[in-house]
Design an enzyme around this catalytic site. Structure first.
Site, short mmCIF file in Angstrom:
data_model
loop_
_atom_site.label_atom_id
_atom_site.label_comp_id
_atom_site.label_asym_id
_atom_site.label_seq_id
_atom_site.Cartn_x
_atom_site.Cartn_y
_atom_site.Cartn_z
N HIS A 119 0.84 -1.19 0.00
CA HIS A 119 0.00 0.00 0.00
C HIS A 119 0.88 1.24 0.00
O HIS A 119 1.93 1.27 0.65
CB HIS A 119 -0.92 0.01 1.22
CG HIS A 119 -1.82 -1.19 1.28
ND1 HIS A 119 -2.98 -1.29 0.55
CD2 HIS A 119 -1.71 -2.35 1.97
CE1 HIS A 119 -3.56 -2.45 0.79
NE2 HIS A 119 -2.80 -3.12 1.65
N ALA A 146 10.82 -21.75 8.15
CA ALA A 146 9.58 -21.46 8.85
C ALA A 146 9.46 -19.98 9.23
O ALA A 146 10.42 -19.36 9.68
CB ALA A 146 9.47 -22.31 10.11
N ALA A 164 14.95 -19.57 8.68
CA ALA A 164 13.68 -19.35 9.37
C ALA A 164 13.58 -17.93 9.92
O ALA A 164 14.56 -17.37 10.41
CB ALA A 164 13.54 -20.35 10.51
N THR A 169 13.48 -8.65 1.76
CA THR A 169 13.10 -7.34 1.22
C THR A 169 13.74 -7.03 -0.12
O THR A 169 13.34 -6.06 -0.78
CB THR A 169 13.48 -6.22 2.20
OG1 THR A 169 14.91 -6.22 2.37
CG2 THR A 169 12.82 -6.44 3.56
N ARG A 187 26.44 -16.72 3.22
CA ARG A 187 27.54 -17.44 2.58
C ARG A 187 27.04 -18.15 1.34
O ARG A 187 25.83 -18.30 1.15
CB ARG A 187 28.16 -18.48 3.54
CG ARG A 187 27.19 -19.59 3.95
CD ARG A 187 27.90 -20.59 4.84
NE ARG A 187 27.04 -21.69 5.28
CZ ARG A 187 26.80 -22.80 4.58
NH1 ARG A 187 27.35 -22.96 3.37
NH2 ARG A 187 26.02 -23.75 5.06
#
Length: 209
Positions: A119, A146, A164, A169, A187
């Site tokens: 948004h 997860a 996890a 981004t 790595r």
């Protein structure tokens, strides 16, 4: 603001432009997809054949050998493209207001979110329920740990591992281990990974390339 009613919101939704998802035609089409998703999540554990048939109706594309553990959550389903032998553990969430592409052999751990939608920061536009969508691309043989979140517009290269709890981004290259918030490359996958499967625990089975 009368011009808003003249916008082609369906085209803008998949065209990487600001649009307004409260358009009645969009809402009606989405409900049709959610009806199919409801049927999928209502299946029983032994309904493997039925699940496969429903996924073919729900997704834009789905290859052979895919397994998705209910509950599955999706904004549409019809904008998601899965290759072959994709595995998803429970609570996979696909915010697929535009295309999500997932390559062969990808594994999703529990509670992963793949989001194409965002948004605008501008309060005026958010007050009007404005949205934008950017496609997500996940390469072949990727493992996503997860609780990870993959944000709009991100690409993840073949064979990479996302640890996890990561918030992805930006793009992740192929053949790396990456994790963190924000997710970053830690790595490359290398020779040591041919000997150890976890820390100092050695692989004791033959490896055939």
């Amino acid at each position: 603001m009368d011009y808003l009613k003249d916008l082609d919101n369906k085209a803008r939704m998949v065209g990487e432009k600001v649009y307004f998802p409260n358009d009645e035609s969009i809402a009606a089409a989405q409900l049709d997809c959610l009806e199919i998703l409801y049927d999928y999540n209502a299946t029983r554990p032994h309904d493997g054949k039925k699940r496969a048939e429903i996924l073919k109706k729900l997704f834009a594309e789905i290859g052979d050998g895919c397994y998705i553990e209910p509950p599955l959550h999706a904004n549409w389903g019809s904008h998601t493209h899965f290759g072959k032998n994709v595995y998803a553990n429970f609570n996979l969430t696909l915010v697929d207001d535009t295309d999500i592409y997932v390559g062969d052999g990808v594994m999703f751990a529990p509670n992963v979110v793949v989001a194409t939608a965002g948004h605008p920061i501008l309060p005026f536009l958010r007050k009007k329920q404005a949205q934008y969508n950017l496609p997500v691309h996940i390469g072949k043989n990727v493992w996503i740990g997860a609780g990870s979140v993959i944000l709009p517009g991100v690409s993840i290269g073949d064979n990479s591992v996302i640890g996890a709890g990561s918030i992805v981004t930006r793009d992740i290259p192929p053949n790396v281990v990456a994790y963190g918030n924000p997710c970053r490359v830690i790595r490359e996958i290398g020779e040591r990974d041919r000997k150890y499967f976890y820390k100092d625990r050695e692989i004791d089975i033959p490896l055939d390339d």
